[in-house]
Design a protein around this motif. Sequence first.
Motif, short mmCIF file in Angstrom:
data_model
loop_
_atom_site.label_atom_id
_atom_site.label_comp_id
_atom_site.label_asym_id
_atom_site.label_seq_id
_atom_site.Cartn_x
_atom_site.Cartn_y
_atom_site.Cartn_z
N LEU A 16 0.83 -1.20 0.00
CA LEU A 16 0.00 0.00 0.00
C LEU A 16 0.87 1.25 0.00
CD1 LEU A 16 -3.02 0.59 0.07
CD2 LEU A 16 -2.86 0.78 2.53
N ARG A 17 0.61 2.17 -0.92
CA ARG A 17 1.32 3.45 -1.08
C ARG A 17 2.84 3.26 -1.18
NH1 ARG A 17 -2.57 4.56 2.91
NH2 ARG A 17 -4.27 5.80 2.09
N PRO A 18 3.31 2.55 -2.18
CA PRO A 18 4.76 2.29 -2.28
C PRO A 18 5.58 3.55 -2.58
CG PRO A 18 3.66 1.52 -4.24
CD PRO A 18 2.58 1.92 -3.28
N LEU A 19 4.99 4.50 -3.28
CA LEU A 19 5.72 5.72 -3.61
C LEU A 19 6.07 6.52 -2.36
CD1 LEU A 19 6.81 7.13 -6.09
CD2 LEU A 19 4.69 8.41 -6.23
N ILE A 20 5.16 6.56 -1.40
CA ILE A 20 5.43 7.27 -0.15
C ILE A 20 6.58 6.59 0.59
CG2 ILE A 20 4.48 7.84 2.12
CD1 ILE A 20 1.76 8.18 0.74
N VAL A 21 6.57 5.28 0.65
CA VAL A 21 7.62 4.53 1.34
C VAL A 21 8.98 4.78 0.69
CG1 VAL A 21 8.43 2.21 1.95
CG2 VAL A 21 5.99 2.74 2.05
N VAL A 22 9.02 4.72 -0.62
CA VAL A 22 10.29 4.85 -1.34
C VAL A 22 10.83 6.27 -1.25
CG1 VAL A 22 11.29 4.77 -3.65
CG2 VAL A 22 9.84 2.91 -2.87
N ILE A 23 9.98 7.26 -1.45
CA ILE A 23 10.46 8.65 -1.42
C ILE A 23 10.90 9.04 -0.01
CG2 ILE A 23 9.73 11.05 -1.66
CD1 ILE A 23 8.10 10.19 -4.09
N ALA A 24 10.13 8.65 0.99
CA ALA A 24 10.50 8.98 2.37
C ALA A 24 11.83 8.32 2.75
CB ALA A 24 9.40 8.55 3.32
N THR A 25 12.02 7.08 2.35
CA THR A 25 13.28 6.39 2.65
C THR A 25 14.44 7.05 1.92
OG1 THR A 25 12.12 4.31 3.00
CG2 THR A 25 14.47 4.18 2.56
N SER B 205 6.37 1.88 5.66
CA SER B 205 5.32 0.99 5.15
C SER B 205 4.26 0.74 6.22
CB SER B 205 5.91 -0.33 4.67
OG SER B 205 6.49 -1.04 5.75
N TRP B 206 4.66 0.73 7.47
CA TRP B 206 3.70 0.57 8.56
C TRP B 206 2.78 1.78 8.64
CZ3 TRP B 206 3.23 2.98 13.48
CH2 TRP B 206 2.31 2.35 14.32
N ILE B 207 3.34 2.97 8.53
CA ILE B 207 2.52 4.19 8.55
C ILE B 207 1.61 4.25 7.34
CG2 ILE B 207 2.63 6.72 8.40
CD1 ILE B 207 5.22 6.54 10.04
N SER B 208 2.08 3.80 6.20
CA SER B 208 1.30 3.87 4.96
C SER B 208 0.11 2.93 4.93
CB SER B 208 2.20 3.57 3.76
OG SER B 208 3.17 4.57 3.64
N ARG B 209 -0.02 2.04 5.88
CA ARG B 209 -1.16 1.12 5.91
C ARG B 209 -2.46 1.80 6.29
NH1 ARG B 209 -0.86 -3.45 9.62
NH2 ARG B 209 -0.72 -1.75 11.08
N TYR B 210 -2.38 2.96 6.93
CA TYR B 210 -3.59 3.65 7.36
C TYR B 210 -4.44 3.98 6.15
CZ TYR B 210 -6.52 6.96 9.90
OH TYR B 210 -7.58 7.61 10.46
N SER B 211 -5.77 3.93 6.31
CA SER B 211 -6.67 4.01 5.16
C SER B 211 -6.79 5.41 4.55
CB SER B 211 -8.06 3.50 5.55
OG SER B 211 -8.59 4.32 6.58
N ARG B 212 -6.52 6.46 5.32
CA ARG B 212 -6.68 7.81 4.79
C ARG B 212 -5.33 8.38 4.39
NH1 ARG B 212 -10.04 11.02 8.86
NH2 ARG B 212 -10.04 12.52 7.15
N THR B 213 -5.29 9.02 3.24
CA THR B 213 -4.03 9.46 2.66
C THR B 213 -3.45 10.71 3.34
OG1 THR B 213 -4.71 8.54 0.55
CG2 THR B 213 -2.90 10.11 0.51
N VAL B 214 -4.28 11.68 3.65
CA VAL B 214 -3.78 12.95 4.21
C VAL B 214 -3.06 12.74 5.54
CG1 VAL B 214 -4.44 15.24 5.01
CG2 VAL B 214 -5.46 14.32 2.93
N PRO B 215 -3.61 12.01 6.50
CA PRO B 215 -2.85 11.78 7.73
C PRO B 215 -1.54 11.02 7.51
CG PRO B 215 -5.15 11.25 8.09
CD PRO B 215 -4.98 11.48 6.63
N VAL B 216 -1.55 10.12 6.54
CA VAL B 216 -0.32 9.39 6.22
C VAL B 216 0.73 10.35 5.71
CG1 VAL B 216 0.69 7.70 4.64
CG2 VAL B 216 -1.45 7.18 5.80
#
Length: 161
Positions: free
Chosen positions: A89-98, A133-144
């Motif tokens: 879920l949301r792989p782009l957020i995980v990759v860019i943040a890392t 990736s743990w943070i990105s599991r949350y269902s809403r995008t804005v809080p993530v």
Amino acid sequence: MAKVIIDETQPQVVSMSYSWWRMALIGAALGIAFWTLAFIVSHFIVDPLFCRSSVNALVCSNSVGLAGNIASILVAVVGLVILVRLRVLRPLIVVIATAVVSWGLASWTEGLAWGEIAFWSALLYGLSYVLFSWISRYSRTVPVLISVALIVVVARIVLAL
């Protein structure tokens, strides 16, 4: 005879199961890949191109950092492909943040032995992939996005000290 009808209107389901150890292994493997790519880029691309003459002394003195930044981008692309194939879920957020958190890792570990560099690279990438990736599991995008941005900003401030 029965006719098979494939419904293309329904999107494929993103994997809802979360395996932190899988993310840690992927991150650690990408950390080792980062270290390997930084070494290869530094010794076979950056040094031969920029360190031949004294005109490029500034670039040559920062060749390890430049090679590490190039390796970060390449590892981020590979990590994105892997996470998309695994339907994270949301792989782009995980990759860019890392990538942002580990930007400059080659400069930080410059001067250490190769085993220590490999260990710290694998550890940092593994922990980053697990956390984001743990943070990105949350269902809403804005809080993530807000929480990931806050963690990245705090991490960059701490690393700059």
